[in-house]
Write an enzyme that holds these catalytic residues in place. Structure first.
Site, PDB file in Angstrom:
ATOM      1  N   ASP A  11      -2.393  -1.238   5.757  1.00 29.47           N
ATOM      2  CA  ASP A  11      -1.064  -1.152   4.945  1.00 29.47           C
ATOM      3  C   ASP A  11      -1.416  -2.948   4.761  1.00 29.47           C
ATOM      4  O   ASP A  11      -1.236  -3.584   5.602  1.00 29.47           O
ATOM      5  CB  ASP A  11       0.131  -0.613   4.794  1.00 29.47           C
ATOM      6  CG  ASP A  11       0.708  -0.666   4.047  1.00 29.47           C
ATOM      7  OD1 ASP A  11       0.566  -0.794   2.187  1.00 29.47           O
ATOM      8  OD2 ASP A  11       2.388  -0.460   3.886  1.00 29.47           O
ATOM      9  N   SER A  12      -0.516  -2.745   3.552  1.00 28.09           N
ATOM     10  CA  SER A  12       0.699  -4.634   3.584  1.00 28.09           C
ATOM     11  C   SER A  12       1.442  -4.759   5.051  1.00 28.09           C
ATOM     12  O   SER A  12       2.240  -6.055   5.311  1.00 28.09           O
ATOM     13  CB  SER A  12       1.486  -4.677   2.299  1.00 28.09           C
ATOM     14  OG  SER A  12       2.573  -3.587   2.700  1.00 28.09           O
ATOM     15  N   TYR A  43       3.015  -6.139  -0.977  1.00 26.76           N
ATOM     16  CA  TYR A  43       1.717  -6.565  -2.215  1.00 26.76           C
ATOM     17  C   TYR A  43       2.969  -6.507  -3.572  1.00 26.76           C
ATOM     18  O   TYR A  43       1.970  -6.533  -4.425  1.00 26.76           O
ATOM     19  CB  TYR A  43       0.722  -5.706  -1.734  1.00 26.76           C
ATOM     20  CG  TYR A  43      -0.535  -5.802  -0.670  1.00 26.76           C
ATOM     21  CD1 TYR A  43      -0.044  -6.924  -0.370  1.00 26.76           C
ATOM     22  CD2 TYR A  43      -1.026  -4.760  -0.588  1.00 26.76           C
ATOM     23  CE1 TYR A  43      -0.792  -7.007   1.180  1.00 26.76           C
ATOM     24  CE2 TYR A  43      -2.236  -5.355   0.831  1.00 26.76           C
ATOM     25  CZ  TYR A  43      -1.930  -6.741   1.876  1.00 26.76           C
ATOM     26  OH  TYR A  43      -2.988  -6.710   1.744  1.00 26.76           O
ATOM     27  N   GLY A  44       3.145  -5.790  -3.561  1.00 29.65           N
ATOM     28  CA  GLY A  44       3.816  -4.840  -4.717  1.00 29.65           C
ATOM     29  C   GLY A  44       4.045  -5.962  -5.839  1.00 29.65           C
ATOM     30  O   GLY A  44       3.926  -5.622  -7.489  1.00 29.65           O
ATOM     31  N   CYS A  74      -1.992   2.828   1.427  1.00 28.74           N
ATOM     32  CA  CYS A  74      -1.234   1.525   0.863  1.00 28.74           C
ATOM     33  C   CYS A  74      -1.769   2.062  -1.324  1.00 28.74           C
ATOM     34  O   CYS A  74      -3.225   1.904  -1.384  1.00 28.74           O
ATOM     35  CB  CYS A  74      -2.061  -0.216   0.949  1.00 28.74           C
ATOM     36  SG  CYS A  74      -1.074  -0.430  -0.438  1.00 28.74           S
ATOM     37  N   THR A  76      -0.966   0.686  -3.399  1.00 26.41           N
ATOM     38  CA  THR A  76      -0.702  -1.029  -4.176  1.00 26.41           C
ATOM     39  C   THR A  76      -2.328  -1.487  -4.162  1.00 26.41           C
ATOM     40  O   THR A  76      -2.866  -1.903  -4.945  1.00 26.41           O
ATOM     41  CB  THR A  76       0.366  -1.460  -3.662  1.00 26.41           C
ATOM     42  OG1 THR A  76       1.051  -1.098  -3.963  1.00 26.41           O
ATOM     43  CG2 THR A  76       0.327  -2.702  -4.807  1.00 26.41           C
ATOM     44  N   CYS A 185       4.826   4.608  -2.647  1.00 25.20           N
ATOM     45  CA  CYS A 185       4.417   4.117  -1.991  1.00 25.20           C
ATOM     46  C   CYS A 185       4.694   4.114  -0.100  1.00 25.20           C
ATOM     47  O   CYS A 185       5.495   5.085  -0.105  1.00 25.20           O
ATOM     48  CB  CYS A 185       5.668   3.079  -2.526  1.00 25.20           C
ATOM     49  SG  CYS A 185       5.813   1.318  -0.559  1.00 25.20           S
ATOM     50  N   THR A 186       3.616   3.858   0.690  1.00 26.72           N
ATOM     51  CA  THR A 186       3.608   4.336   1.787  1.00 26.72           C
ATOM     52  C   THR A 186       5.159   4.412   2.768  1.00 26.72           C
ATOM     53  O   THR A 186       5.369   4.772   3.679  1.00 26.72           O
ATOM     54  CB  THR A 186       2.457   3.867   2.328  1.00 26.72           C
ATOM     55  OG1 THR A 186       2.555   2.663   2.649  1.00 26.72           O
ATOM     56  CG2 THR A 186       1.231   4.719   1.350  1.00 26.72           C
ATOM     57  N   HIS A 187       5.816   3.348   2.076  1.00 25.94           N
ATOM     58  CA  HIS A 187       6.726   2.729   2.861  1.00 25.94           C
ATOM     59  C   HIS A 187       7.714   3.410   3.458  1.00 25.94           C
ATOM     60  O   HIS A 187       8.993   3.531   3.699  1.00 25.94           O
ATOM     61  CB  HIS A 187       7.609   1.348   2.628  1.00 25.94           C
ATOM     62  CG  HIS A 187       6.606   0.348   3.221  1.00 25.94           C
ATOM     63  ND1 HIS A 187       5.459  -0.266   2.785  1.00 25.94           N
ATOM     64  CD2 HIS A 187       6.920  -1.126   3.797  1.00 25.94           C
ATOM     65  CE1 HIS A 187       5.055  -1.214   3.384  1.00 25.94           C
ATOM     66  NE2 HIS A 187       6.239  -1.979   4.035  1.00 25.94           N
TER      67      HIS A 187
HETATM   68  N1  DGL Z   1       2.909   0.243   0.983  1.00 23.41           N
HETATM   69  C1  DGL Z   1       2.491  -0.399  -0.065  1.00 23.41           C
HETATM   70  C2  DGL Z   1       2.118   1.213  -0.845  1.00 23.41           C
HETATM   71  O1  DGL Z   1       2.169   2.037  -0.771  1.00 23.41           O
HETATM   72  C3  DGL Z   1       2.810  -1.507  -0.586  1.00 23.41           C
HETATM   73  C4  DGL Z   1       4.314  -2.410  -0.558  1.00 23.41           C
HETATM   74  C5  DGL Z   1       4.085  -3.172  -0.963  1.00 23.41           C
HETATM   75  O2  DGL Z   1       3.741  -4.594   0.077  1.00 23.41           O
HETATM   76  O3  DGL Z   1       4.659  -3.920  -1.387  1.00 23.41           O
HETATM   77  O4  DGL Z   1       2.145   0.438  -2.576  1.00 23.41           O
END
Ligand code: DGL
Length: 264
Positions: A11-12, A43-44, A74, A76, A185-187
């Site tokens: 992931d990012s 990454y977003g 992720c 993104t 988003c996985t966060h």
């Molecule tokens: N965790 C990521 C996702 O699922 C990206 C978050 C990021 O780096 O902006 O999209």
């Protein structure tokens, strides 16, 4: 490829740990390699070309470590890079993820669904295609959440600043009649408890970590690659500051574990 080879996950940043925990729970015998591309988070807000280049570099590293499958934990990175990766490695099981529009459209009673995700995911052609395919008559309201990933990376899961940001995004969705919220988003699963406090109990919160783990199991089983018996090993890398990831691991993963530095 041997069935005791590890699964590579990235992931990012630390968000993909929300997917990794589902994989660990469903497939405890699998050894897991996890890369947080924290040197390049978020990454977003970055271009698809940039994210593709990062995803390729990390995938190459994980394959160099002997990974038998790749999980893009992720949304993104999946939108930007999964097609390219599948083209490059046609034999490799590659699992990507996308916002849960299909289950949300099936679950909503009000006919209004909200999607919290990154700008990159929401602007992608892949997401537009997902809406075309599965939204049907459901009204889907998208809400990018700039700044939220950085807070989660810093372990700010329930402070006043994070709460206020979330409240400002979620209230307008509720006012529009949204009864189903997609965590795209996985966060975001890490701020689910906070989100739960901000929305009525009747609002469903949907994420796809468990579905990704089931898909991984299916693809490994089809190729006779499922690890059997015992507890798989875990290894973590960060392209940013490993000590920062190590500091948030107890909160996000539930135990303190070493994090190695990765130059990729
Ligand atoms: N965790 C990521 C996702 O699922 C990206 C978050 C990021 O780096 O902006 O999209």
């Amino acid at each position: 490829m041997a069935s005791d080879a590890p699964v590579g996950v990235f992931d990012s940043g630390v968000g993909g740990l929300s997917v990794l925990r589902e994989i660990r729970q469903l497939l405890p015998a699998e050894s897991l390699l996890y890369v947080a591309d924290s040197g390049h988070v978020p990454y977003g807000e970055k271009s698809p070309d940039y994210i593709r280049a990062r995803s390729l570099a990390i995938s190459e590293f994980l394959l160099g470590q002997g990974a038998k499958a790749l999980v893009l934990a992720c949304n993104t990175a999946t939108a930007a890079a999964v097609a390219e990766l599948r083209g490059r490695y046609p034999q490799l099981p590659i699992i990507g993820m996308e916002p849960a529009v299909k289950p949300a459209a099936a679950a909503t009673r009000s006919g209004v669904v909200g999607v919290l995700a990154t700008t990159g995911t929401l602007k992608s052609a892949k997401f537009a295609a997902l809406l075309d395919r599965f939204a049907g008559n459901v009204r889907v309201i998208t809400r990018p959440c700039p700044g939220l990933v950085e807070r989660i990376e810093a372990g700010e899961l329930n402070g006043a600043g994070t709460r206020e940001l979330l409240r400002s995004w979620v209230e307008p969705l509720l006012a529009e009649g949204c009864d189903t919220l997609i965590l795209g988003c996985t966060h975001y699963p890490f701020i689910k408890p906070l989100l739960r406090e901000l929305v009525p109990a009747s609002v469903s919160l949907i994420d796809t970590g468990a579905a990704v783990a089931r898909r991984l199991r299916q693809l490994l089983a089809e190729r006779d690659l499922l690890a059997v018996g015992g507890e798989g090993k875990l290894r973590f890398w960060s392209t940013g500051r490993p000590e920062e990831m190590a500091a948030v691991l107890p909160r996000l993963w539930g135990e303190a574990l070493p994090v190695e530095a990765l130059l990729a």
